[in-house]
Design an enzyme around this catalytic site. Sequence first.
Site, mmCIF file in Angstrom:
data_model
loop_
_atom_site.group_PDB
_atom_site.id
_atom_site.type_symbol
_atom_site.label_atom_id
_atom_site.label_comp_id
_atom_site.label_asym_id
_atom_site.label_seq_id
_atom_site.Cartn_x
_atom_site.Cartn_y
_atom_site.Cartn_z
ATOM 1 N N ASP A 61 0.866 -1.175 0.000
ATOM 2 C CA ASP A 61 0.000 0.000 0.000
ATOM 3 C C ASP A 61 0.902 1.224 0.000
ATOM 4 O OD1 ASP A 61 -2.143 1.727 0.433
ATOM 5 O OD2 ASP A 61 -1.839 1.655 2.583
ATOM 6 N N THR A 94 -3.140 5.188 -3.617
ATOM 7 C CA THR A 94 -2.040 5.971 -3.047
ATOM 8 C C THR A 94 -0.780 5.868 -3.900
ATOM 9 O OG1 THR A 94 -1.723 4.058 -1.649
ATOM 10 C CG2 THR A 94 -2.795 5.931 -0.681
ATOM 11 N N THR A 95 -0.550 4.665 -4.455
ATOM 12 C CA THR A 95 0.638 4.502 -5.299
ATOM 13 C C THR A 95 0.498 5.321 -6.570
ATOM 14 O OG1 THR A 95 0.646 2.237 -4.484
ATOM 15 C CG2 THR A 95 2.205 2.753 -6.191
ATOM 16 N N ASP A 391 -8.536 -0.525 2.698
ATOM 17 C CA ASP A 391 -8.632 0.125 1.386
ATOM 18 C C ASP A 391 -9.958 -0.216 0.713
ATOM 19 O OD1 ASP A 391 -6.194 1.122 1.785
ATOM 20 O OD2 ASP A 391 -5.267 0.384 -0.040
#
Length: 546
Positions: A61, A94-95, A391
């Site tokens: 994550d 998020t990445t 998530d």
Amino acid sequence: MMPTPVILLKEGTDTSQGVPQLVSNINACQVIAEAVRTTLGPRGMDKLMVDGRGKATISNDGATILKLLDVVHPAAKTLVDIARSQDAEVGDGTTSVTLLAAEFLRQLKPYVEEGLHPQTIIRAFRTATHLAVKKINEISVPVKKGDKKEMRELLVKCASTALNSKLIAGQKGFFSQMVVDAVMSLDELLPLKMIGIKKVQGGALEESQLVDGVAFKKTFSYAGFEMQPKRYDNPKIALLNVELELKAEKENAEIRVNSVEEYQAIVDAEWNILYDKLDKICKSGAKVVLSKLPIGDVATQYFADRDLFCAGRVQEEDLKRTMMACGGSIQTSVGAMTDNVLGQCELFEEVQVGGERYNFFKGCPKAKTCTILLRGGAEQFMEETERSLHDAIMIVRRAIKNDSIVAGGGAIEMELSKYLRDYSRTIPGKQQLLIGAYAKALEIIPRQLCDNAGFDATNILNKLRAKHAQGGMWYGVDINNEDIADNYAACVWEPSVVRINALTAASEAACLILSVDETIKNPRSSMDGPPGGGGRGRGRGRPHAH
């Protein structure tokens, strides 16, 4: 004659400014992106991070990784911040945010080096982002809220898209159903706190279960606890914030007694206070007593004799969730134990799960809460599962609140890239180049998906560009067959808000980094810190060599 140099800042102050400074900031952001680059997508790798205390964390994550990296570079910190804000706001993606921001900067580096003014670039980027967001809103597919079944299927698909890139992708069918059930059981505000996730080591992942109601670990217990019944049907539940044990006398209290009877009276008074409390609880008709403060051995025995179940030192969060599930309210005294402050549920039982005992409250009438019990082998694995589920839960919440979706897997990025590239051809001047650069930067997502899966990225991107030019709007990378596919038909969906948020956050961060042209670092004030061990309070009375 030599002019005297003006000393403005304290010596040792590090200043760097102008273009080299900008370029070095851009390079720092590239390094951050390199760290999380390989974690993107279903074929992404995981990172193993070990902190100073030797605690290992395995995660893919983006936000978790960046949180655990100790980033010192001031410009690169903004990337960590946008990853965090994406995590807090949407929960997933998020990445992609970090990658997009870094790629924007990489595309702009040549322009900066050639001396194009940063403000021009920023203006172009703002325009491009505005257009991109408008385009997403135009092409996103609205969800029909009325049809419960269709809505549910959609949420399951969004959840499984979020779980695709996680460690538990193999069980995504199982977990996405579980996540949707969990979120559906909440009330309109969808508070995250009301979904408890408890981890129990041992067993297989498939043994994880969703409890509609509350489950928490058996608390510390005294003698007499084993005599209490472990199962009730339709019990009333008392939730207390009261200590039920004999208080130790205060250390410095002084009582002068002249006879044994007086001493006995004092002791009796104390016992009477305790028994009076216990009697009131018992008479209230409650069968299960939970308290945030300890319940002593006398009380445990007393309750056991009267067939009551009690648990002391229950964590506040669990107590609040029990209150939300079973009704009632948390009492700070036992004076007014009427029926309306007691909670109720259909079944209370204590069950052995793995090596732990858990207290389950099932069939709660007012249940707006649920608990997910995770099973699994290694501790790190379970922690990663918990992060993945977090998530997915966030994504499902978002999909319920914002009812429009787009296709994932690089499809939406390619479509925006094509749209912006077409738009850039219609305008003159520098803006054209810059919006073209923005469009090119968006291709990093599908490109990275291909790289991580070991595909030939150039080949697949060419196919994608061709397909999008012919109007195949939702075509993206097909990970399973090393080709391109209509990801909307393949049910790779995500809420459009994820993408909108990612784009705005990434371009904001890029603009922020571009608008900095000078960094002034004050020298560490360790040389002339306050006496006494540099102000750390560790001075051990040794003379300091000042």
